[in-house]
Scaffold this active site. Structure first.
Site: not given
Ligand code: GBH
Length: 492
Positions: A210, A398
Site C-alpha cells: 500500500e 486484503e
Molecule cells: C489496510 O489499509 C492496511 O494494509 C492494514 O494494515 C490495515 O490494518 C487494514 O487496512 C485495515 O485498516 O482514518 O482518514 O486516516 C487499508 C487502507 C488507507 C484505510 C488509510 C484507512 C485511513 C483513513 N487504509 N485509511 S484515515
C-alpha cells in the site's frame, strides 16, 4: 392494564431468540418441511469459486508481533511514532500487540481451524537489518524461518510481504526515510538478503504494501509514521522514491530467488465503481481508475506517469530518468490488491471526463468511519486490473472490516455485521471469477484483532477476538462463516 411492549423489550426478545437459534435451538424440529420452491436449500453450489482457489488470511508484522526489542530487533518509525504522545488513540503501541512473536504456533492452529490454505504475513525489516542497512541480524530472520516451517508443517502456504510500513528508524533519522533514494536502495538490499534465505520455501513474495496508504498518510497527512506533512514537490519525490524502491526490489528478488519463486506487490488500488453500469459510466470509471492511481499502480504497470498527473503537479512533479521508469515497471508475476471500499464514479463533461461522487451522510459504513460498504469494489477492482493492464494473475491481498465487537455472555462475538459485509463482498468477487477475471486467491484481513495503526486497539478487524489483557483468542461468528465459505468453495 397490559404492560406496553416497548421497542427495547421487543429487541431483547428478538435478540434472545436469535442467540437461541445459533446455539442449536430445536424450536422447529419435527415439523414436516413444506414442499414449495422456497423451501429448497439455497443454491450456493451454483455460485462456486474456481477450483484450487486459494483462501487465506493476512496480518502484518508491527500489528501482531510485539517483542519490539527482542533478539536484536532495531526500532522502526512506528515505535517512534506510537511512543510519541497523542499520535495513536489512547497512546497505544505495538510493543506487545498480539504477542504473535511468541504465540505463532497457536496462531497457526487458528488458521488450521479455519481451513485456510494460505497465510499472508509481513517481515519486519528492522528485525533483519536493525539499522536498515549494514550488518544483518540473523536472529531476526530466524523468527520467519520458524514461522514458515510451522506453516508448511500444517499444510499452509506462506505468502510474504517485505514492507508493511515498519521502516527502520535509523534510515528515517540518517537519510529522511523514503524522502531519499538511499532508502530505495537499502530496501532492495534487504529484499535480496531475505529472498535468498526464504525462497526455498516461500514461493510468493510481495515487495511493498500500500504505497497509497503509507506514503500519503506518513509523508503528506502526518497521521501515520513518520508523521510528516511535506510540501508538494518533496512529497511527489517521496512517492517516486517509493515506487523506485519497489522496482529495485523486484530486480533484487529476480537476481537472488530460488527457482519457482514469484514476485508481486500489494496495493490499495483506488477502485472506481461506475455509479450505474452503463457503457458511459463504465468507461468513466475505467479512466478514473487509471488516473487516480497514476503515482503508484499506473506507473508500475505502464512505465510512465499519466499526462494529467504531471500537468496537475506542474513544477512540483517528481524528477525522474527514463532508466528509473524502466526499473519501476519491471515485469511482475502477479498483482495483489487490497480492497475495502470503492469510489463511485460517473461520466461528466469535465476535461478529465469523470466525477467522483461524494457519499451522502447516510451512506452506511463499518466501525471505521472511512470503511463505506460497497461490495461492488470486489468486482470492479480485479476487473479493472485485468482489463486496463492485462494482468493474468490477481490476488485480493486484503479485504475485511471493523465491527464494534463485544463478547456476549457466552464469551463469543456475534458479528453479524461482519458476516453481512463479507457475504456481499464475496458475492461480487464470485461474480468476477465467474466471468473469467483471473483472481487466484483471497486473503481476509485479518486472522485476529490487532494494532490498527493510528486507531490503536479500538477498531477490530479479526475473525478471532483477542483479549489483550490475557492474549486469549476466541473465534467470532464470522470465523464460522468463513470456514463454511472455504469448505464449500462458494459464498455461504
Ligand atoms: C489496510 O489499509 C492496511 O494494509 C492494514 O494494515 C490495515 O490494518 C487494514 O487496512 C485495515 O485498516 O482514518 O482518514 O486516516 C487499508 C487502507 C488507507 C484505510 C488509510 C484507512 C485511513 C483513513 N487504509 N485509511 S484515515
Amino acid at each position: 392494564m397490559p404492560k406496553r411492549v416497548t421497542r427495547r423489550d421487543f429487541a431483547k426478545v428478538a435478540g434472545a431468540a436469535a442467540i437461541g437459534a445459533s446455539a442449536g435451538s430445536t424450536t422447529f424440529a419435527g415439523r414436516a418441511p413444506r414442499q414449495t420452491a422456497g423451501s429448497r436449500p439455497p443454491q450456493t453450489a451454483t455460485r462456486p469459486f474456481p477450483d484450487r482457489f486459494l483462501w487465506g488470511t493476512a496480518t502484518a508484522s508491527y500489528q501482531v508481533e510485539g517483542a519490539a526489542t527482542e533478539d536484536g530487533r532495531g526500532p522502526s518509525i512506528w515505535d517512534t511514532f506510537s511512543h510519541t504522545p497523542g499520535k495513536v488513540v489512547n497512546n497505544a503501541t505495538g510493543d506487545v500487540a498480539d504477542d504473535h512473536y511468541h504465540r505463532y504456533k497457536q496462531d497457526v492452529q487458528l488458521m488450521k481451524a479455519l481451513g485456510v490454505k494460505t497465510y499472508r504475513f509481513s517481515i519486519a525489516w528492522p528485525r533483519v537489518f536493525p539499522q536498515g542497512d549494514g550488518v544483518p541480524n540473523p536472529k531476526g530472520l530466524d523468527f520467519y524461518n520458524r514461522l514458515v516451517d510451522e506453516l508448511l508443517a500444517n499444510g499452509i502456504e506462506p505468502f510474504a510481504t517485505l514492507y508493511h510500513w515498519d521502516l527502520p528508524q535509523s534510515l528515517q533519522a540518517r537519510v529522511g526515510g523514503w524522502e531519499s533514494q538511499d532508502t530505495s536502495h537499502a530496501f532492495a538490499n534487504y529484499t535480496g538478503y531475505v529472498t535468498k534465505r526464504l525462497t526455498d520455501r516461500v514461493k510468493h513474495i510481495f515487495t511493498i504494501n500500500e504505497f497509497g496508504a503509507f506514503v500519503e498518510l506518513g509523508y503528506r497527512l502526518g497521521i501515520h509514521a513518520p508523521g510528516l506533512k511535506l510540501p508538494p514537490g518533496r512529497f511527489n519525490q517521496t512517492r517516486h522514491n517509493a515506487v523506485l524502491g519497489h522496482g529495485l526490489a523486484v530486480q533484487a528478488i529476480r537476481a537472488r530467488a530460488k527457482p519457482g519463486a514469484k514476485v508481486g506487490l500489494a496495493e490499495n488500488l483506488a477502485v472506481c465503481a461506475p455509479i450505474i453500469e452503463t457503457a458511459e459510466h463504465i468507461e468513466a470509471a475505467t479512466r478514473a481508475t487509471r488516473e487516480l492511481n497514476a503515482q503508484y499502480m499506473t506507473v508500475i504497470q505502464e512505465g510512465r506517469y499519466t499526462d494529467l498527473y504531471l500537468k496537475t503537479a506542474g513544477s512540483d512533479a517528481p524528477r525522474f530518468t527514463a532508466a528509473e521508469l524502466k526499473t519501476i515497471s519491471s515485469l511482475l508475476d502477479f498483482v495483489g490488491i487490497n480492497i475495502y471500499t470503492p469510489l463511485y464514479v460517473r461520466a461528466d463533461s469535465s476535461p478529465q471526463g469523470f466525477q467522483v461522487v461524494p457519499h451522502p451522510k447516510s451512506f452506511p459504513h463499518m466501525a471505521s468511519f472511512w470503511l463505506f460498504v460497497g461490495p461492488e469494489a470486489l468486482y470492479w477492482g480485479p476487473r479493472h486490473v485485468a482489463t486496463i493492464w492485462n494482468v493474468k494473475d490477481i490476488y485480493i491481498t486484503e479485504n475485511g472490516c471493523s465491527s464494534s465487537d463485544v463478547p456476549a455472555g457466552d464469551g463469543r462475538v456475534y458479528d453479524t455485521d461482519r458476516i453481512m459485509y463479507l457475504r456481499n463482498y464475496l458475492t461480487q468477487l464470485q461474480r468476477a471469477t465467474s466471468e473469467g477475471v483471473p483472481v487466484r486467491g483471497y486473503f481476509l484481513w485479518s486472522l485476529m484483532d490487532n494494532f490498527e495503526w493510528a486507531d490503536g486497539y479500538t477498531n477490530r478487524f479479526g475473525l478471532n477476538y483477542v483479549d489483550y489483557q490475557t492474549q486469549t483468542r476466541t473465534p467470532k461468528l464470522s470465523a464460522d462463516f468463513y470456514k463454511e465459505v472455504i469448505a464449500r468453495n462458494a459464498v455461504a
